[in-house]
Design a protein around this motif. Structure first.
Motif, PDB file in Angstrom:
ATOM      1  N   ILE A 135       0.821  -1.207   0.000  1.00 52.12           N
ATOM      2  CA  ILE A 135       0.000   0.000   0.000  1.00 52.12           C
ATOM      3  C   ILE A 135       0.858   1.262   0.000  1.00 52.12           C
ATOM      4  O   ILE A 135       0.603   2.199  -0.753  1.00 52.12           O
ATOM      5  CB  ILE A 135      -0.959   0.001   1.212  1.00 52.12           C
ATOM      6  CG1 ILE A 135      -2.008  -1.092   1.044  1.00 52.12           C
ATOM      7  CG2 ILE A 135      -1.615   1.361   1.402  1.00 52.12           C
ATOM      8  CD1 ILE A 135      -2.853  -1.329   2.275  1.00 52.12           C
ATOM      9  N   TYR A 136       1.912   1.273   0.811  1.00 49.50           N
ATOM     10  CA  TYR A 136       2.681   2.491   0.988  1.00 49.50           C
ATOM     11  C   TYR A 136       3.892   2.611   0.071  1.00 49.50           C
ATOM     12  O   TYR A 136       4.501   3.680   0.026  1.00 49.50           O
ATOM     13  CB  TYR A 136       3.132   2.630   2.447  1.00 49.50           C
ATOM     14  CG  TYR A 136       2.001   3.050   3.344  1.00 49.50           C
ATOM     15  CD1 TYR A 136       1.467   4.322   3.247  1.00 49.50           C
ATOM     16  CD2 TYR A 136       1.448   2.169   4.257  1.00 49.50           C
ATOM     17  CE1 TYR A 136       0.415   4.717   4.050  1.00 49.50           C
ATOM     18  CE2 TYR A 136       0.399   2.547   5.063  1.00 49.50           C
ATOM     19  CZ  TYR A 136      -0.108   3.824   4.962  1.00 49.50           C
ATOM     20  OH  TYR A 136      -1.155   4.210   5.756  1.00 49.50           O
ATOM     21  N   SER A 137       4.269   1.581  -0.665  1.00 45.70           N
ATOM     22  CA  SER A 137       5.444   1.705  -1.536  1.00 45.70           C
ATOM     23  C   SER A 137       5.246   2.742  -2.641  1.00 45.70           C
ATOM     24  O   SER A 137       6.178   3.508  -2.917  1.00 45.70           O
ATOM     25  CB  SER A 137       5.846   0.354  -2.106  1.00 45.70           C
ATOM     26  OG  SER A 137       4.848  -0.180  -2.912  1.00 45.70           O
ATOM     27  N   PRO A 138       4.072   2.851  -3.294  1.00 46.63           N
ATOM     28  CA  PRO A 138       3.927   3.939  -4.275  1.00 46.63           C
ATOM     29  C   PRO A 138       4.058   5.321  -3.634  1.00 46.63           C
ATOM     30  O   PRO A 138       4.649   6.229  -4.222  1.00 46.63           O
ATOM     31  CB  PRO A 138       2.519   3.736  -4.838  1.00 46.63           C
ATOM     32  CG  PRO A 138       2.188   2.320  -4.567  1.00 46.63           C
ATOM     33  CD  PRO A 138       2.912   1.968  -3.312  1.00 46.63           C
TER      34      PRO A 138
ATOM     35  N   MET B  29       7.176  10.259  -2.676  1.00 48.31           N
ATOM     36  CA  MET B  29       7.842  11.166  -1.741  1.00 48.31           C
ATOM     37  C   MET B  29       9.341  11.210  -2.010  1.00 48.31           C
ATOM     38  O   MET B  29       9.967  12.278  -1.886  1.00 48.31           O
ATOM     39  CB  MET B  29       7.584  10.731  -0.300  1.00 48.31           C
ATOM     40  CG  MET B  29       6.129  10.865   0.137  1.00 48.31           C
ATOM     41  SD  MET B  29       5.509  12.536   0.029  1.00 48.31           S
ATOM     42  CE  MET B  29       6.383  13.294   1.369  1.00 48.31           C
ATOM     43  N   ASP B  30       9.923  10.097  -2.394  1.00 45.86           N
ATOM     44  CA  ASP B  30      11.340  10.052  -2.721  1.00 45.86           C
ATOM     45  C   ASP B  30      11.648  10.928  -3.924  1.00 45.86           C
ATOM     46  O   ASP B  30      12.647  11.662  -3.945  1.00 45.86           O
ATOM     47  CB  ASP B  30      11.778   8.612  -2.968  1.00 45.86           C
ATOM     48  CG  ASP B  30      13.279   8.468  -3.074  1.00 45.86           C
ATOM     49  OD1 ASP B  30      13.991   9.181  -2.349  1.00 45.86           O
ATOM     50  OD2 ASP B  30      13.725   7.615  -3.895  1.00 45.86           O
ATOM     51  N   ARG B  31      10.782  10.868  -4.949  1.00 46.71           N
ATOM     52  CA  ARG B  31      10.985  11.709  -6.141  1.00 46.71           C
ATOM     53  C   ARG B  31      10.801  13.192  -5.816  1.00 46.71           C
ATOM     54  O   ARG B  31      11.534  14.030  -6.327  1.00 46.71           O
ATOM     55  CB  ARG B  31       9.989  11.310  -7.234  1.00 46.71           C
ATOM     56  CG  ARG B  31      10.453  10.091  -8.029  1.00 46.71           C
ATOM     57  CD  ARG B  31       9.551   9.861  -9.215  1.00 46.71           C
ATOM     58  NE  ARG B  31       8.356   9.156  -8.703  1.00 46.71           N
ATOM     59  CZ  ARG B  31       7.146   9.259  -9.196  1.00 46.71           C
ATOM     60  NH1 ARG B  31       6.907  10.032 -10.236  1.00 46.71           N
ATOM     61  NH2 ARG B  31       6.142   8.600  -8.669  1.00 46.71           N
ATOM     62  N   ILE B  32       9.870  13.512  -4.941  1.00 44.94           N
ATOM     63  CA  ILE B  32       9.645  14.908  -4.605  1.00 44.94           C
ATOM     64  C   ILE B  32      10.821  15.471  -3.778  1.00 44.94           C
ATOM     65  O   ILE B  32      11.269  16.583  -4.023  1.00 44.94           O
ATOM     66  CB  ILE B  32       8.327  15.064  -3.812  1.00 44.94           C
ATOM     67  CG1 ILE B  32       7.140  14.833  -4.726  1.00 44.94           C
ATOM     68  CG2 ILE B  32       8.230  16.452  -3.176  1.00 44.94           C
ATOM     69  CD1 ILE B  32       5.818  14.847  -4.005  1.00 44.94           C
ATOM     70  N   LEU B  33      11.285  14.693  -2.840  1.00 49.76           N
ATOM     71  CA  LEU B  33      12.310  15.190  -1.927  1.00 49.76           C
ATOM     72  C   LEU B  33      13.730  15.095  -2.475  1.00 49.76           C
ATOM     73  O   LEU B  33      14.647  15.711  -1.911  1.00 49.76           O
ATOM     74  CB  LEU B  33      12.218  14.438  -0.599  1.00 49.76           C
ATOM     75  CG  LEU B  33      10.905  14.651   0.158  1.00 49.76           C
ATOM     76  CD1 LEU B  33      10.875  13.783   1.395  1.00 49.76           C
ATOM     77  CD2 LEU B  33      10.716  16.114   0.513  1.00 49.76           C
ATOM     78  N   SER B  34      13.946  14.395  -3.564  1.00 55.36           N
ATOM     79  CA  SER B  34      15.322  14.286  -4.076  1.00 55.36           C
ATOM     80  C   SER B  34      15.584  15.260  -5.193  1.00 55.36           C
ATOM     81  O   SER B  34      14.822  16.061  -5.604  1.00 55.36           O
ATOM     82  CB  SER B  34      15.592  12.886  -4.583  1.00 55.36           C
ATOM     83  OG  SER B  34      14.710  12.542  -5.631  1.00 55.36           O
TER      84      SER B  34
END
Length: 76
Positions: A63-66, A71-76
């Protein structure tokens, strides 16, 4: 085979707890008791048959992996 029979017999013996609950008219407790007993017996039989049962952590990860990738793409 004997383990499954033992599990079913143990579950059947557990139903001896129901008559006192019927006398007290504890209908919610009876329903919860039967549901938990059936869930437990089902899981026990699946484990005896060596069937893989997914854990709640697997479901949470799916459920939370997408969201984590987003969030990883936004914060990197």
């Amino acid at each position: 085979m004997w383990a499954i029979i033992g599990t079913v017999c143990t579950g059947a013996i557990s139903f001896s707890e129901i008559p006192p609950l019927i006398k007290k008219k504890c209908w919610k407790e009876i329903v919860i008791f039967i549901l938990l007993l059936l869930i437990g017996m089902t899981l026990s039989i699946l484990i005896i048959k060596d069937i893989t049962i997914p854990t709640p952590i697997d479901w949470i990860t799916k459920i939370y992996s997408p969201l984590a990738h987003f969030m990883d793409r936004i914060l990197s």
